[in-house]
Enzyme design. Structure first.
Site, PDB file in Angstrom:
ATOM      1  N   ASP A  10      -2.709  10.773  22.440  1.00  0.00           N
ATOM      2  CA  ASP A  10      -1.551  10.522  21.585  1.00  0.00           C
ATOM      3  C   ASP A  10      -1.752  11.108  20.198  1.00  0.00           C
ATOM      4  O   ASP A  10      -0.796  11.254  19.439  1.00  0.00           O
ATOM      5  CB  ASP A  10      -1.290   9.019  21.467  1.00  0.00           C
ATOM      6  CG  ASP A  10      -0.629   8.439  22.712  1.00  0.00           C
ATOM      7  OD1 ASP A  10      -0.249   9.237  23.595  1.00  0.00           O
ATOM      8  OD2 ASP A  10      -0.498   7.209  22.801  1.00  0.00           O
ATOM      9  N   THR A  33      -9.363   1.071   6.914  1.00  0.00           N
ATOM     10  CA  THR A  33      -8.677  -0.207   7.150  1.00  0.00           C
ATOM     11  C   THR A  33      -7.175  -0.013   7.325  1.00  0.00           C
ATOM     12  O   THR A  33      -6.417  -0.983   7.276  1.00  0.00           O
ATOM     13  CB  THR A  33      -8.941  -1.178   5.982  1.00  0.00           C
ATOM     14  OG1 THR A  33      -8.657  -0.523   4.740  1.00  0.00           O
ATOM     15  CG2 THR A  33     -10.385  -1.643   5.979  1.00  0.00           C
ATOM     16  N   ALA A  34      -6.765   1.222   7.531  1.00  0.00           N
ATOM     17  CA  ALA A  34      -5.340   1.509   7.727  1.00  0.00           C
ATOM     18  C   ALA A  34      -5.108   1.958   9.170  1.00  0.00           C
ATOM     19  O   ALA A  34      -5.378   1.220  10.108  1.00  0.00           O
ATOM     20  CB  ALA A  34      -4.888   2.565   6.711  1.00  0.00           C
ATOM     21  N   TYR A  35      -4.598   3.163   9.360  1.00  0.00           N
ATOM     22  CA  TYR A  35      -4.275   3.670  10.701  1.00  0.00           C
ATOM     23  C   TYR A  35      -5.529   3.724  11.583  1.00  0.00           C
ATOM     24  O   TYR A  35      -5.513   3.361  12.763  1.00  0.00           O
ATOM     25  CB  TYR A  35      -3.645   5.060  10.563  1.00  0.00           C
ATOM     26  CG  TYR A  35      -2.894   5.556  11.778  1.00  0.00           C
ATOM     27  CD1 TYR A  35      -2.870   4.852  12.973  1.00  0.00           C
ATOM     28  CD2 TYR A  35      -2.196   6.764  11.716  1.00  0.00           C
ATOM     29  CE1 TYR A  35      -2.170   5.325  14.073  1.00  0.00           C
ATOM     30  CE2 TYR A  35      -1.490   7.244  12.816  1.00  0.00           C
ATOM     31  CZ  TYR A  35      -1.485   6.525  13.991  1.00  0.00           C
ATOM     32  OH  TYR A  35      -0.800   6.984  15.079  1.00  0.00           O
ATOM     33  N   ASN A  92      -5.565   8.121   2.473  1.00  0.00           N
ATOM     34  CA  ASN A  92      -5.938   7.329   3.642  1.00  0.00           C
ATOM     35  C   ASN A  92      -6.364   8.203   4.815  1.00  0.00           C
ATOM     36  O   ASN A  92      -7.488   8.123   5.279  1.00  0.00           O
ATOM     37  CB  ASN A  92      -4.783   6.424   4.083  1.00  0.00           C
ATOM     38  CG  ASN A  92      -4.777   5.099   3.367  1.00  0.00           C
ATOM     39  OD1 ASN A  92      -5.729   4.745   2.682  1.00  0.00           O
ATOM     40  ND2 ASN A  92      -3.692   4.358   3.517  1.00  0.00           N
ATOM     41  N   PHE A 108      -8.130   1.897  11.543  1.00  0.00           N
ATOM     42  CA  PHE A 108      -8.485   0.547  11.984  1.00  0.00           C
ATOM     43  C   PHE A 108      -7.631   0.126  13.170  1.00  0.00           C
ATOM     44  O   PHE A 108      -8.129  -0.444  14.149  1.00  0.00           O
ATOM     45  CB  PHE A 108      -8.296  -0.424  10.813  1.00  0.00           C
ATOM     46  CG  PHE A 108      -8.484  -1.870  11.179  1.00  0.00           C
ATOM     47  CD1 PHE A 108      -9.747  -2.421  11.246  1.00  0.00           C
ATOM     48  CD2 PHE A 108      -7.398  -2.677  11.443  1.00  0.00           C
ATOM     49  CE1 PHE A 108      -9.925  -3.749  11.582  1.00  0.00           C
ATOM     50  CE2 PHE A 108      -7.559  -4.005  11.783  1.00  0.00           C
ATOM     51  CZ  PHE A 108      -8.834  -4.552  11.851  1.00  0.00           C
ATOM     52  N   SER A 109      -6.346   0.408  13.109  1.00  0.00           N
ATOM     53  CA  SER A 109      -5.445   0.057  14.203  1.00  0.00           C
ATOM     54  C   SER A 109      -5.806   0.793  15.483  1.00  0.00           C
ATOM     55  O   SER A 109      -5.544   0.307  16.587  1.00  0.00           O
ATOM     56  CB  SER A 109      -3.993   0.372  13.823  1.00  0.00           C
ATOM     57  OG  SER A 109      -3.602  -0.354  12.671  1.00  0.00           O
ATOM     58  N   ASP A 124       0.823  -1.212   0.000  1.00  0.00           N
ATOM     59  CA  ASP A 124       0.000   0.000   0.000  1.00  0.00           C
ATOM     60  C   ASP A 124       0.855   1.259   0.000  1.00  0.00           C
ATOM     61  O   ASP A 124       0.461   2.279  -0.563  1.00  0.00           O
ATOM     62  CB  ASP A 124      -0.915   0.002   1.223  1.00  0.00           C
ATOM     63  CG  ASP A 124      -2.107  -0.946   1.057  1.00  0.00           C
ATOM     64  OD1 ASP A 124      -2.335  -1.397  -0.080  1.00  0.00           O
ATOM     65  OD2 ASP A 124      -2.787  -1.234   2.055  1.00  0.00           O
ATOM     66  N   ARG A 148       2.549   6.220  -2.849  1.00  0.00           N
ATOM     67  CA  ARG A 148       3.590   7.005  -3.541  1.00  0.00           C
ATOM     68  C   ARG A 148       3.190   7.265  -4.989  1.00  0.00           C
ATOM     69  O   ARG A 148       3.373   8.374  -5.511  1.00  0.00           O
ATOM     70  CB  ARG A 148       4.917   6.237  -3.485  1.00  0.00           C
ATOM     71  CG  ARG A 148       6.076   6.947  -4.193  1.00  0.00           C
ATOM     72  CD  ARG A 148       7.403   6.280  -3.852  1.00  0.00           C
ATOM     73  NE  ARG A 148       7.487   4.929  -4.352  1.00  0.00           N
ATOM     74  CZ  ARG A 148       8.038   4.591  -5.534  1.00  0.00           C
ATOM     75  NH1 ARG A 148       8.531   5.536  -6.317  1.00  0.00           N
ATOM     76  NH2 ARG A 148       8.106   3.342  -5.907  1.00  0.00           N
TER      77      ARG A 148
END
Length: 357
Positions: free
Chosen positions: A179, A190-192, A149, A194-195, A75, A80
């Protein structure tokens, strides 16, 4: 006029370099023109392995002449490539050589099939929402950028939380130390996001996400917001804790106390090429290796049409609709002991029949 395909690869990985070399050869043999960047060309020449004839982007070919960008990597490589084609509408087709690869269309084992689909024109284009990001300091615009994203506001000092106030449509919602805060698109769900515990949002859903990171607050739930709204985060000045802005994990800027970050939907989307109309639910199961054993599937169409809706009685007070008395509920654990009144107390009398002292 020959069709020109830009091949981009993660040249730090030998697998990606081999895949780029194979793709260029297959495109050339099919009569298409493979195009790569000058840096990628030099990286491929370092291996001293024969390379099919290629052209160099912005030297032999302009970006507007490119029909499609074939991205070989994870990804991060696709992000990029999205930066490179931001000024044009060229679609991206990703072949995953990384880990999860949610943005990629196919895997390394499907490389030949992917090239054949490009040659035959067997692909559709899917638009993905992006966001515009503006940073203000001392009431002056200091940065305007974008993200596919997410834009994440994070603490700049490991030992300190960043104090922020979050806002939607120019109205404050809450203030807390944290934070950071992730401001994401459905693609970024589904990237940051999601985490950080945010919801998974289907790509075709038009929405914006705001997900606090480790907030020291009672109300710090992820928020799903209208795509027409504006999200904002302000770094408060009540402490000297500074923040950092990251866009797609690739572009960054410092956020001193007093900085304001505004995020809105961008009018310009990113185009992703798709060879298969795979439902997102199927992609979700495959990428996360979700357990689906025991699934029996929907009822066949004929049986579903014949099925009738079952009528259930409506409960009204202590009786069912229709006048039928409702049976009392039975306790499943233990029994309630009936209450018995205390026996009447009689006055105690002495031997002469009078009240005892």
């Amino acid at each position: 006029m020959s069709r020109k395909i830009l091949v981009m690869a993660h040249m730090g990985r030998q697998e990606a370099k081999d895949a780029a070399r194979d793709s260029c050869l297959q495109l050339h043999e099919a009569g298409l023109v493979p195009v790569i960047s000058r840096d990628d060309l030099e990286a491929l020449h370092e291996d001293a392995v024969p390379l099919a004839p290629v052209e160099v982007i912005e030297e032999d070919v302009s970006l507007r002449e490119i029909e499609l960008v074939m991205v070989l990597g994870g990804d991060g490589s696709i992000l990029r490539a999205a930066e490179l084609v931001r000024s044009v509408d060229t679609p991206l087709l990703g072949v995953n050589l990384g880990h999860v690869g949610f943005l990629a269309e196919s895997e390394r084992s499907d490389l030949r099939e992917s090239v054949e689909a490009i040659v035959d024109g067997r692909y559709t284009v899917e638009q993905r929402m992006t966001i515009d990001v503006t940073v203000w300091q001392d009431e002056k615009k200091v940065l305007h950028t974008w993200a596919l994203n997410e834009a994440s506001v994070e603490k700049g000092d490991r030992e300190k939380m960043v104090e922020v106030v979050i806002e939607v449509d120019r109205r404050p919602l809450s203030t807390f130390g944290c934070d950071g805060v992730v401001l994401a698109t459905p693609t970024g769900s589904t990237a940051y996001a999601f985490s950080a515990g945010g919801p998974v949002v289907w790509p075709e859903v038009e929405a914006l996400l705001m997900v606090p990171l480790s907030a020291h607050a009672l109300f710090s739930r992820p928020l799903v917001i209208s795509p027409n709204s504006m999200m904002a985060v302000e770094v408060l000045t009540r402490t000297d804790a500074r923040g950092v802005l990251w866009c797609d994990g690739r572009r960054t800027t410092e956020l001193p106390p007093g900085s304001r970050i505004e995020v809105v939907r961008s009018p310009k989307a990113v185009n992703l090429a798709r060879m298969h109309r795979t439902p997102f639910s199927e992609r979700l199961v495959k990428k996360f290796e979700l357990p689906t054993s025991g699934w029996r599937g929907p009822v066949p169409a004929g049986e579903a049409a014949a099925a009738r809706t079952t009528a259930l009685p409506v409960v009204r007070g202590d009786r069912l609709a229709g006048g039928q008395a409702q049976e009392p509920q039975k306790s499943t654990v233990g029994h309630e002991m009936p209450h018995e009144p205390d026996p009447p107390r009689h006055p105690v009398r002495d031997e002469d029949g009078g009240p005892a002292a």
